[in-house]
Design a protein around this motif. Sequence first.
Motif, PDB file in Angstrom:
ATOM      1  N   ALA A 278      18.381  -7.986  -9.431  1.00 13.30           N
ATOM      2  CA  ALA A 278      17.371  -6.999  -9.804  1.00 13.30           C
ATOM      3  C   ALA A 278      16.767  -6.285  -8.605  1.00 13.30           C
ATOM      4  O   ALA A 278      16.434  -6.892  -7.593  1.00 13.30           O
ATOM      5  CB  ALA A 278      16.264  -7.669 -10.614  1.00 13.30           C
ATOM      6  N   HIS A 279      16.640  -4.985  -8.741  1.00 16.09           N
ATOM      7  CA  HIS A 279      15.960  -4.130  -7.766  1.00 16.09           C
ATOM      8  C   HIS A 279      14.748  -3.569  -8.509  1.00 16.09           C
ATOM      9  O   HIS A 279      14.861  -2.583  -9.225  1.00 16.09           O
ATOM     10  CB  HIS A 279      16.906  -3.014  -7.318  1.00 16.09           C
ATOM     11  N   LEU A 280      13.602  -4.245  -8.374  1.00 16.68           N
ATOM     12  CA  LEU A 280      12.412  -3.823  -9.116  1.00 16.68           C
ATOM     13  C   LEU A 280      11.682  -2.700  -8.389  1.00 16.68           C
ATOM     14  O   LEU A 280      12.074  -2.262  -7.315  1.00 16.68           O
ATOM     15  CB  LEU A 280      11.486  -5.017  -9.335  1.00 16.68           C
ATOM     16  N   ASP A 281      10.586  -2.242  -8.980  1.00 17.12           N
ATOM     17  CA  ASP A 281       9.825  -1.139  -8.418  1.00 17.12           C
ATOM     18  C   ASP A 281       9.157  -1.558  -7.109  1.00 17.12           C
ATOM     19  O   ASP A 281       8.960  -2.731  -6.829  1.00 17.12           O
ATOM     20  CB  ASP A 281       8.781  -0.634  -9.418  1.00 17.12           C
ATOM     21  N   GLY A 282       8.815  -0.548  -6.315  1.00 13.04           N
ATOM     22  CA  GLY A 282       8.186  -0.806  -5.030  1.00 13.04           C
ATOM     23  C   GLY A 282       6.677  -0.655  -5.090  1.00 13.04           C
ATOM     24  O   GLY A 282       6.130   0.358  -4.654  1.00 13.04           O
ATOM     25  N   MET A 283       6.010  -1.657  -5.650  1.00  9.30           N
ATOM     26  CA  MET A 283       4.549  -1.655  -5.681  1.00  9.30           C
ATOM     27  C   MET A 283       4.061  -2.255  -4.361  1.00  9.30           C
ATOM     28  O   MET A 283       3.683  -3.419  -4.267  1.00  9.30           O
ATOM     29  CB  MET A 283       4.083  -2.486  -6.890  1.00  9.30           C
ATOM     30  N   ASN A 284       4.115  -1.413  -3.307  1.00  4.96           N
ATOM     31  CA  ASN A 284       3.953  -1.886  -1.926  1.00  4.96           C
ATOM     32  C   ASN A 284       2.534  -1.670  -1.405  1.00  4.96           C
ATOM     33  O   ASN A 284       1.919  -0.642  -1.674  1.00  4.96           O
ATOM     34  CB  ASN A 284       4.939  -1.164  -1.011  1.00  4.96           C
ATOM     35  N   HIS A 285       2.071  -2.639  -0.611  1.00  3.52           N
ATOM     36  CA  HIS A 285       0.726  -2.589  -0.045  1.00  3.52           C
ATOM     37  C   HIS A 285       0.770  -2.512   1.474  1.00  3.52           C
ATOM     38  O   HIS A 285       1.651  -3.111   2.102  1.00  3.52           O
ATOM     39  CB  HIS A 285      -0.065  -3.848  -0.421  1.00  3.52           C
ATOM     40  N   THR A 286      -0.198  -1.815   2.031  1.00  7.56           N
ATOM     41  CA  THR A 286      -0.464  -1.881   3.464  1.00  7.56           C
ATOM     42  C   THR A 286      -1.904  -2.347   3.632  1.00  7.56           C
ATOM     43  O   THR A 286      -2.832  -1.724   3.089  1.00  7.56           O
ATOM     44  CB  THR A 286      -0.287  -0.510   4.138  1.00  7.56           C
ATOM     45  N   TYR A 287      -2.079  -3.460   4.351  1.00  4.23           N
ATOM     46  CA  TYR A 287      -3.417  -3.994   4.602  1.00  4.23           C
ATOM     47  C   TYR A 287      -3.808  -3.721   6.048  1.00  4.23           C
ATOM     48  O   TYR A 287      -3.122  -4.139   6.981  1.00  4.23           O
ATOM     49  CB  TYR A 287      -3.455  -5.499   4.325  1.00  4.23           C
ATOM     50  N   ILE A 288      -4.916  -2.988   6.240  1.00  3.33           N
ATOM     51  CA  ILE A 288      -5.443  -2.720   7.568  1.00  3.33           C
ATOM     52  C   ILE A 288      -6.546  -3.736   7.857  1.00  3.33           C
ATOM     53  O   ILE A 288      -7.606  -3.725   7.230  1.00  3.33           O
ATOM     54  CB  ILE A 288      -5.980  -1.283   7.675  1.00  3.33           C
ATOM     55  N   ASP A 289      -6.272  -4.625   8.791  1.00  8.68           N
ATOM     56  CA  ASP A 289      -7.194  -5.699   9.149  1.00  8.68           C
ATOM     57  C   ASP A 289      -8.329  -5.170  10.024  1.00  8.68           C
ATOM     58  O   ASP A 289      -8.219  -4.085  10.619  1.00  8.68           O
ATOM     59  CB  ASP A 289      -6.395  -6.777   9.900  1.00  8.68           C
ATOM     60  N   ALA A 290      -9.383  -5.948  10.132  1.00  8.30           N
ATOM     61  CA  ALA A 290     -10.533  -5.551  10.950  1.00  8.30           C
ATOM     62  C   ALA A 290     -10.136  -5.334  12.403  1.00  8.30           C
ATOM     63  O   ALA A 290     -10.727  -4.508  13.110  1.00  8.30           O
ATOM     64  CB  ALA A 290     -11.626  -6.611  10.859  1.00  8.30           C
ATOM     65  N   LYS A 291      -9.115  -6.057  12.871  1.00 12.19           N
ATOM     66  CA  LYS A 291      -8.692  -5.956  14.266  1.00 12.19           C
ATOM     67  C   LYS A 291      -7.472  -5.057  14.440  1.00 12.19           C
ATOM     68  O   LYS A 291      -6.721  -5.201  15.408  1.00 12.19           O
ATOM     69  CB  LYS A 291      -8.417  -7.346  14.831  1.00 12.19           C
TER      70      LYS A 291
ATOM     71  N   ALA B 161       7.905   3.330  -0.258  1.00 11.12           N
ATOM     72  CA  ALA B 161       6.645   4.038  -0.013  1.00 11.12           C
ATOM     73  C   ALA B 161       5.445   3.153  -0.355  1.00 11.12           C
ATOM     74  O   ALA B 161       5.455   2.408  -1.333  1.00 11.12           O
ATOM     75  CB  ALA B 161       6.587   5.315  -0.844  1.00 11.12           C
ATOM     76  N   MET B 162       4.404   3.243   0.458  1.00 11.53           N
ATOM     77  CA  MET B 162       3.156   2.538   0.175  1.00 11.53           C
ATOM     78  C   MET B 162       2.506   3.138  -1.058  1.00 11.53           C
ATOM     79  O   MET B 162       2.433   4.350  -1.207  1.00 11.53           O
ATOM     80  CB  MET B 162       2.208   2.671   1.370  1.00 11.53           C
ATOM     81  N   GLU B 163       1.996   2.276  -1.935  1.00  6.45           N
ATOM     82  CA  GLU B 163       1.288   2.753  -3.128  1.00  6.45           C
ATOM     83  C   GLU B 163      -0.188   2.355  -3.118  1.00  6.45           C
ATOM     84  O   GLU B 163      -1.012   3.033  -3.716  1.00  6.45           O
ATOM     85  CB  GLU B 163       1.961   2.225  -4.394  1.00  6.45           C
ATOM     86  N   THR B 164      -0.519   1.252  -2.440  1.00  2.00           N
ATOM     87  CA  THR B 164      -1.920   0.824  -2.342  1.00  2.00           C
ATOM     88  C   THR B 164      -2.258   0.531  -0.888  1.00  2.00           C
ATOM     89  O   THR B 164      -1.507  -0.164  -0.191  1.00  2.00           O
ATOM     90  CB  THR B 164      -2.188  -0.442  -3.180  1.00  2.00           C
ATOM     91  N   LEU B 165      -3.381   1.068  -0.438  1.00  2.00           N
ATOM     92  CA  LEU B 165      -3.891   0.821   0.908  1.00  2.00           C
ATOM     93  C   LEU B 165      -5.117  -0.086   0.804  1.00  2.00           C
ATOM     94  O   LEU B 165      -6.101   0.257   0.145  1.00  2.00           O
ATOM     95  CB  LEU B 165      -4.276   2.138   1.582  1.00  2.00           C
ATOM     96  N   LEU B 166      -5.039  -1.238   1.433  1.00  3.10           N
ATOM     97  CA  LEU B 166      -6.155  -2.185   1.475  1.00  3.10           C
ATOM     98  C   LEU B 166      -6.801  -2.109   2.853  1.00  3.10           C
ATOM     99  O   LEU B 166      -6.093  -2.171   3.868  1.00  3.10           O
ATOM    100  CB  LEU B 166      -5.665  -3.609   1.204  1.00  3.10           C
ATOM    101  N   ILE B 167      -8.125  -1.974   2.896  1.00  5.69           N
ATOM    102  CA  ILE B 167      -8.827  -1.820   4.172  1.00  5.69           C
ATOM    103  C   ILE B 167      -9.911  -2.888   4.289  1.00  5.69           C
ATOM    104  O   ILE B 167     -10.754  -3.044   3.397  1.00  5.69           O
ATOM    105  CB  ILE B 167      -9.478  -0.423   4.294  1.00  5.69           C
TER     106      ILE B 167
END
Length: 427
Positions: free
Chosen positions: A235-248, A271-277
């Motif tokens: 299976a090649h599922l969808d790309g529900m990808n996250h980028t987390y930007i840490d405090a440092k 492609a990134m879909e959610t950006l966590l800060i």
Amino acid sequence: MNATVTTMARTEDPEALIGDMGKRARAAAKKLATMSSADKAKGLMAAAKAIRADAEAIKAANAKDMANGEAKGLTSAMLDRLKLDDARIEGTAAGVEAVAKLTDPVGDIISEHTQPNGLKMRRVRIPIGVIGIIYESRPNVTADAGALCVMSGNAAILRGGSEAIESNRAVHAALVRGFKEAGLPEDAAQLVPTTDRAAVGAMLKADGLIDMIVPRGGKSLVARVQSEAKVPVLAHLDGMNHTYIDAKADPEMARQIAVNAKMRRTGVCGAMETLLIDRGFGEAKSVVQALADAGCEIRGDAEAVKLLDTAKPANDEDWDTEYLEAIVAVKFVDGVDDALEHVAGHSSGHTDVIVTSDEATARKFIDNVDSAIVMWNASSQFADGGEFGLGAEIGISTGRLHARGPVALEGLTTYKWVVLGSGQTRP
């Protein structure tokens, strides 16, 4: 009855069509399994040359698909995936050549040992056999999948989406002409000639003719394949990808990675879909503003909306949406543990990223994110077989068995045990 009438008769009966293709693929797979690496590579190089020679015909076929797609209201992301221009056709041909230059895994000894009784035990890589690939939009998959299957000693049955039928036919014609000229079986890579969805169902039921199915497309396609298949599925599922930007995180690095991860190509599965800060990151506004300046729509939680007048409030669905468009969901979190909790609840297991200068935090993220690909200080757009040094890819597996991440030659092989004796009998 002539060949044209025979083909028409088969396409009117999807099960008969797939049955016939499966038998021919099985015969081709047997030939491919015994061919040398050099002969397979020669066939792929000839196929790449044919793709370049047919560039104008491929573009003309693609223009028909693009016009039909626009008339049917395909999204900009779908149209972007569908489009073939000179650069993409060259990229397709170069991808086939890259596969030809890869090390052939068939015949590799994975492991070996000798038992106390003198028996030598070996695990040796062999082709899987016949691979069915069901895909949408991207006509380059016709060449990529065909090349990967052939180089790994497998025969391919390719079923592209109706939106790319003309493009797929043109690319496939060039591919097969190259194979034929180089002495490879013409049936090494067959394209299902009909857009009838019943053909997909016939492939999913073709146990004994098809050894593995690889679906590449949206959630509905993958869900159907997993639900109906009587054949093993990679299976090649969808790309529900996250980028987390840490405090440092380094602010400039965070900006560059976030913009590239979302906006380089919005329609790809990496492609990134959610950006966590992290709330402790002091340059959040500059990162979100950079995304907006690049043409990205921001949908965020209450804190994100306060940063920009143009930002829209996110709803619960936004945290689980693979937009494949210039849209990103933005959420503030309290440190890496909070980020890990969000990723665990919303990631599709494709690709997740952390941006930080703190190695301990990065290691914690890497060790706890259960995705096929986890990255530290790099754009999720690198989630691609070519960027991993694997040549073209047949898909990015988000499952837990057989192969994970970009699947290339090695992922299209299995193994058998070879036992070497000197007359031993079991007491």
